[in-house]
Enzyme design. Structure first.
Site, PDB file in Angstrom:
ATOM      1  N   ASN A   1      -0.016  10.556   5.529  1.00 56.82           N
ATOM      2  CA  ASN A   1      -1.268  10.206   6.194  1.00 56.82           C
ATOM      3  C   ASN A   1      -2.291  11.322   6.236  1.00 56.82           C
ATOM      4  O   ASN A   1      -3.434  11.109   6.627  1.00 56.82           O
ATOM      5  CB  ASN A   1      -0.985   9.685   7.596  1.00 56.82           C
ATOM      6  CG  ASN A   1      -0.426   8.288   7.525  1.00 56.82           C
ATOM      7  OD1 ASN A   1      -1.090   7.412   6.992  1.00 56.82           O
ATOM      8  ND2 ASN A   1       0.780   8.091   7.991  1.00 56.82           N
TER       9      ASN A   1
ATOM     10  N   LYS B   1       3.648  -6.973   3.724  1.00 53.84           N
ATOM     11  CA  LYS B   1       3.405  -5.559   3.459  1.00 53.84           C
ATOM     12  C   LYS B   1       3.029  -4.915   4.787  1.00 53.84           C
ATOM     13  O   LYS B   1       2.499  -5.574   5.684  1.00 53.84           O
ATOM     14  CB  LYS B   1       2.296  -5.352   2.427  1.00 53.84           C
ATOM     15  CG  LYS B   1       0.941  -5.839   2.772  1.00 53.84           C
ATOM     16  CD  LYS B   1      -0.047  -4.956   3.476  1.00 53.84           C
ATOM     17  CE  LYS B   1       0.037  -3.491   3.228  1.00 53.84           C
ATOM     18  NZ  LYS B   1      -1.024  -2.797   4.043  1.00 53.84           N
TER      19      LYS B   1
ATOM     20  N   THR C   1      -1.632  -3.130  10.683  1.00 55.04           N
ATOM     21  CA  THR C   1      -1.918  -3.139   9.241  1.00 55.04           C
ATOM     22  C   THR C   1      -0.801  -3.797   8.515  1.00 55.04           C
ATOM     23  O   THR C   1       0.030  -3.162   7.900  1.00 55.04           O
ATOM     24  CB  THR C   1      -2.069  -1.754   8.632  1.00 55.04           C
ATOM     25  OG1 THR C   1      -3.204  -1.155   9.201  1.00 55.04           O
ATOM     26  CG2 THR C   1      -2.329  -1.848   7.128  1.00 55.04           C
TER      27      THR C   1
ATOM     28  N   THR D   1       0.876  -1.183   0.000  1.00 55.89           N
ATOM     29  CA  THR D   1       0.000   0.000   0.000  1.00 55.89           C
ATOM     30  C   THR D   1       0.913   1.234   0.000  1.00 55.89           C
ATOM     31  O   THR D   1       1.338   1.680  -1.059  1.00 55.89           O
ATOM     32  CB  THR D   1      -0.978   0.011   1.197  1.00 55.89           C
ATOM     33  OG1 THR D   1      -0.256  -0.217   2.408  1.00 55.89           O
ATOM     34  CG2 THR D   1      -2.036  -1.057   1.036  1.00 55.89           C
TER      35      THR D   1
END
Lengths: 398, 398
Positions: free
Chosen positions: B393, B174, B185, B148
């Site tokens: 972000n 990832k 995540t 990502t």
């Protein structure tokens, strides 16, 4: 100059001076003195590492009365061993000689970098200057002198009438960075001319702090030097508040208002912050659930950067609630950004992106999670996470 | 192309394609297939909010065998209600038709933005393309397709001999952003040709993850879609590992090495990171104390920005340990930056600022807290907090 902050109430004088602890020459020493001995109470950091000045105050607060509060910025007086305890004692003695009281009647605060000794020479000279400058208009100067990375001084005042007496409560606070529930890097001094017993003052402070200072989070760190102190000198002449009842209720209500106003200023002035964020949890099954969820969201760097970027990325809010440790049914949760419903029963709903963007562009963003699984509401304040936070904290010591 | 990552072990083919879920046209769909049914195990996020694809895998992993893993990036398939569960089932069916197995033999992963439905049309076309492209050299392509905000694909391989058999373990991962203990995540798929029972595979994975994936923290958030999956197809031909002993020990050792290598890459590639930070706690009284202290330091934005700024502000490390909730005597703690002692018995010691600066300027910064109050050592990896973290972000969805 107006009577603001810690000098709003009768019988309090204050001053703020630059004694050279801050390299940039800004004010770094505040002195607050009550004309008469004041009843006092305090709340102190829960960090197991405690600054030496803080430890002094924590010990002295138990005596129940104090005459003065001296706070320096620029040096935390922490992690320097027993020398730090001696330095704190010496600082209290310096104040006591000027004010003509016992060293034990002097409360202290120190905030700044950890691991350096206090420069008592500078502090001695600074205290003399501050003592000469003491004034009933000095609240704002004192509020400036306790600032570290704060961008503006923080003061609040409430005046109320009860039983024919006018009672004033005023306070100052410093924070910025590190603010977090349980007395983060935050120092607040509140003064009042109310006449109130030690026990009820202590209780009122705890009640007020619980809904204010313990409801702000800037980056999840809590520091070693932080405290809220309150001095009540009784000069308002009201009958002593020594138990529950309308007089106590009126006092607590005003104290809460002062505390919430200061706390919101602290959150708004979080390091590098551009926005105040208010997070509400509604209809939680219990207080613990609400608390865990509020904390996780307020501490989430992903939520805080999304708000900085005005990005309606509510998935991050849901995610933070999910990992908070709280036990709840995500399938019942609604999420609102301002008044814009973005998630209903745990599922995405179509929403007007432009309207959400408008909400996130304001300087006060309100997020609401309605858990729809109970009766407890709670809230917390924090701020966004920005480039400037990184800039400020990447080079604090230099 | 070399045999890397998930295609290093015998009998595994993989591919990574761009099916249009990512707006920028980058690869966003990975397919990993074992030539024969493989024993499988998995560890899943502890977030109470769980993605629909993740829930599918969590259910299917209990069957004990699998043939394929399909993972898309660009869309988390989370918080979209029952439709998300149906979409996951449909995605598994699409794979099963291509691979000619049961839908229940297909494990899934989805990562990306929360609150949007999977585009099954794009995924169907992408899976066909990926199936045609399956190759024993495809590990790297698959590792790229699950990224990502990662800046580089993450793969690791270990080959070892045991009892005359050559066993290979390879994996991809990832992460970036949000990485935090308990399966943040982060998605990792590990494949091996070892022959091992379900029970021992599960145990080995938990042992390995505990010292690797559960020892990394980037920003304290844990996500709703994250997991580690392992498939063991037995093609190495070794006698089945179905209990403790040298064969199991050798397997766990290699699996830990693969896991630690992947985990360190995840920490190093934290969003916007410029430095890998290894935090060591030594001589803690117990595992819980070490764990609380490591977590608090690794999550502290103040510590992480100080390291970004190469600022030897060890007071922030001490402060974080202090508010961690761990019960310890700060008066016994030594702190080292690299090999530079900056704090001894909880007190500042004079140190060479230039030497400390040199340590903090390296791309791998090691911090050590020696508690001097026990026998337990532990460590965690994280990264610095930088301007780029905020940039990335503040605008992830756009």
């Amino acid at each position: 100059m107006a009577k603001t902050g810690v000098t709003a109430a009768l019988g309090f004088r204050a001053a703020g001076v630059a004694c050279g602890l801050k390299k940039n020459g800004e004010k770094d020493l505040a002195l607050v003195v009550s004309d008469v001995p004041a009843t006092c109470a305090g709340i102190f950091t829960k960090n197991v590492v405690k600054g030496h000045s803080l430890k002094w105050s924590q010990k002295m607060i138990s005596r129940g009365t104090a005459r003065a509060v001296a706070i320096n910025s620029g040096c935390a007086n922490a992690c320097v061993g027993e020398a730090g305890d001696r330095d704190a004692h010496e600082m209290a003695k310096l104040v006591s000689r000027l004010v003509q009281c016992e060293a034990e009647d002097v409360l202290l605060g120190s905030t700044g970098v950890i691991g350096y000794r206090l420069d008592l020479g500078k502090i001695a000279a600074g205290l003399e200057e501050a003592f000469r400058a003491l004034s009933t208009d000095g609240g704002n100067e004192a509020a400036r002198a306790i600032m570290t990375t704060d961008t503006f001084p923080k003061e609040a005042v409430r005046v109320y009438e009860h039983g024919g007496h006018t009672i004033t409560i005023g306070g100052m606070a410093k924070g910025s960075g590190m603010i977090h529930p349980n007395m983060a890097t935050m120092i607040s001094v509140i003064t009042t001319d109310a006449c109130i017993s030690r026990e009820m003052l202590d209780r009122a402070l705890r009640d007020a702090a619980d809904m204010s200072f313990n409801r702000i989070s800037i980056d999840g760190d809590t520091s070693v030097c932080d405290k809220v102190l309150i001095l009540a000198n009784g000069l308002a002449g009201n009958p002593v508040i020594d138990g529950e009842g309308p007089a106590y209720d009126a006092f607590v209500k005003a104290l809460k208002e002062v505390s919430v106003e200061l706390a919101k200023m602290l959150a708004r002035d979080g390091e590098g912050a551009t926005k105040l964020i208010e997070i509400n949890v509604k209809h939680a099954p219990d207080r613990e659930t609400a608390h865990l969820i509020l904390n996780a969201i307020a501490k989430s760097p992903l939520v805080k950067t999304a708000i900085f970027g005005s990005d309606a990325n509510w998935g991050r809010i849901m995610t933070a609630a999910g990992y908070s440790g709280a036990n709840f049914d995500p399938g019942k949760v609604d999420i609102l950004l301002g008044n814009v419903l973005v998630c209903k029963n745990g599922c995405a709903v179509p929403f007007d992106e432009e309207e959400a963007y408008k909400v996130l562009q304001t300087s006060e963003v309100v997020i609401t999670l309605d858990l729809n699984q109970g009766t407890v509401d709670d809230r917390i304040w924090t701020c966004d996470l920005t480039y400037d936070y990184v800039r400020i904290n990447g080079s604090y010591r230099s």
